[in-house]
Design an enzyme around this catalytic site. Structure first.
Site: not given
Length: 325
Positions: A47, A181
């Site tokens: 990414e 996360k």
């Protein structure tokens, strides 16, 4: 009968305005990536959001180059994904990578943002959802990232859920990550992944990683210990057929490189309290919490993040190599 009887029968219709002419929005593959795919050589998608928005300059460019080099050292071809001037690119050259790292006007693009970005000629860095979509569209099988998005805390009040989850539920790509996360609701995210049919493997662990932490405290149902075992699971999924969905390989950050768990828990609790006091909601929550963690841990959370990303990229490259054999 012609609509306009006065027009000659052989008259051609006028050309469409430029804004309505057909334009290819298929991803543009870098030469190296296209040649590798044609020869069935391993390719790993990366990414670009971490380069454009996740790190301070000039370190972001250094890390972008480092991650690509890690892929090469493992015997695979890196394909950093981004949108430049309205064209999706799978694989960037040196100048393009520098542009993504150095241009403060680069937008942050999720999957839902791709169509307007392409149509309007925008330039943007791709998040997990956009990268996974474009990589799979181009024929890539493996994608490395840091941590996934997921179900946010207090979901019952805000119903805030990352677009990553639904996109991964319909995109057949293997994603190597350090879990989700830790600022998110990890148990709820795992439940959501199960509901959506997204496979989850723990790499060398029975516990789902916690991004900054080696373990979130939540168990995984399946553990694999080698890239060859991951490749075998990928082949079995392909042979079974059925609706496409991603396979998550949850790779924990090494224990000696994780954020101190006690510090993590204390600072995260403070960050969540500050978020509530300030009335921060929606898309502003994640960047606020991550910035708070980085500031209050004196950068230790960022170093743990980078350690996780490096490990994921190395492992993704090894999986890509095993999958092509």
């Amino acid at each position: 009968m012609p609509l306009n009887p006065s027009a000659p029968p052989s008259q051609e219709p006028p050309p469409a305005p430029a804004s309505r002419r057909s334009v290819s929005h298929a991803p543009l593959l870098a030469d190296e990536v296209r040649e590798a795919l044609a020869a069935n050589r391993p390719v790993v998608a990366l990414e670009s959001t971490i380069i454009a928005h996740g790190l301070p300059r000039p370190r972001n460019l250094q890390v972008g180059r480092e991650l690509e080099e890690l892929v090469r050292k493992a015997g695979a071809v890196p394909a950093t994904v981004a949108v430049l001037d309205g064209r999706a690119h799978v694989g960037l050259d040196g100048a393009q990578l520098e542009r993504v790292a150095g241009d403060p006007g680069v937008r942050k693009l999720g999957h839902r943002d791709l169509a307007p970005a392409l149509a309007l000629g925008a330039t943007g860095a791709t998040t997990v959802s956009a990268t996974a979509f474009l990589a799979a569209l181009a024929g890539l099988r493996v994608f490395a990232t840091g941590g996934l998005g997921g179900v946010h805390r207090a979901w019952t009040e805000t119903q805030d859920e990352s677009a990553d989850l639904r996109l991964l539920a319909r995109t057949g790509i293997t994603v190597v990550c350090a879990g989700v996360k830790s600022i998110l609701d990890v148990p709820a995210t795992l439940q959501r992944l199960e509901t959506l049919g997204v496979g989850v493997l723990g790499y060398g662990t029975q516990w789902f990683p916690g991004f900054y932490l080696s373990s979130s405290g939540e168990p995984v149902d399946w553990t694999v210990r080698t890239p060859q075992e991951v490749a075998a699971v990928m082949r079995a999924r392909e042979e079974l057929g059925g609706p496409p969905a991603a396979l998550i390989v949850a790779n924990p950050v090494p224990g000696d490189e994780q954020l101190d768990p006690a510090v993590h828990d204390r600072v995260l609790a403070d960050a969540l309290s500050a978020c509530r006091r300030r009335g921060i909601t929606g898309q502003a929550v994640t960047p606020f919490l991550l910035e708070f963690l980085m500031r209050e841990t004196a950068g230790a959370s960022l170093e743990a993040n980078l350690a996780a990303v490096r490990g994921n990229v190395r492992l993704a490259a090894r999986i890509a190599v095993a999958a092509t054999r």
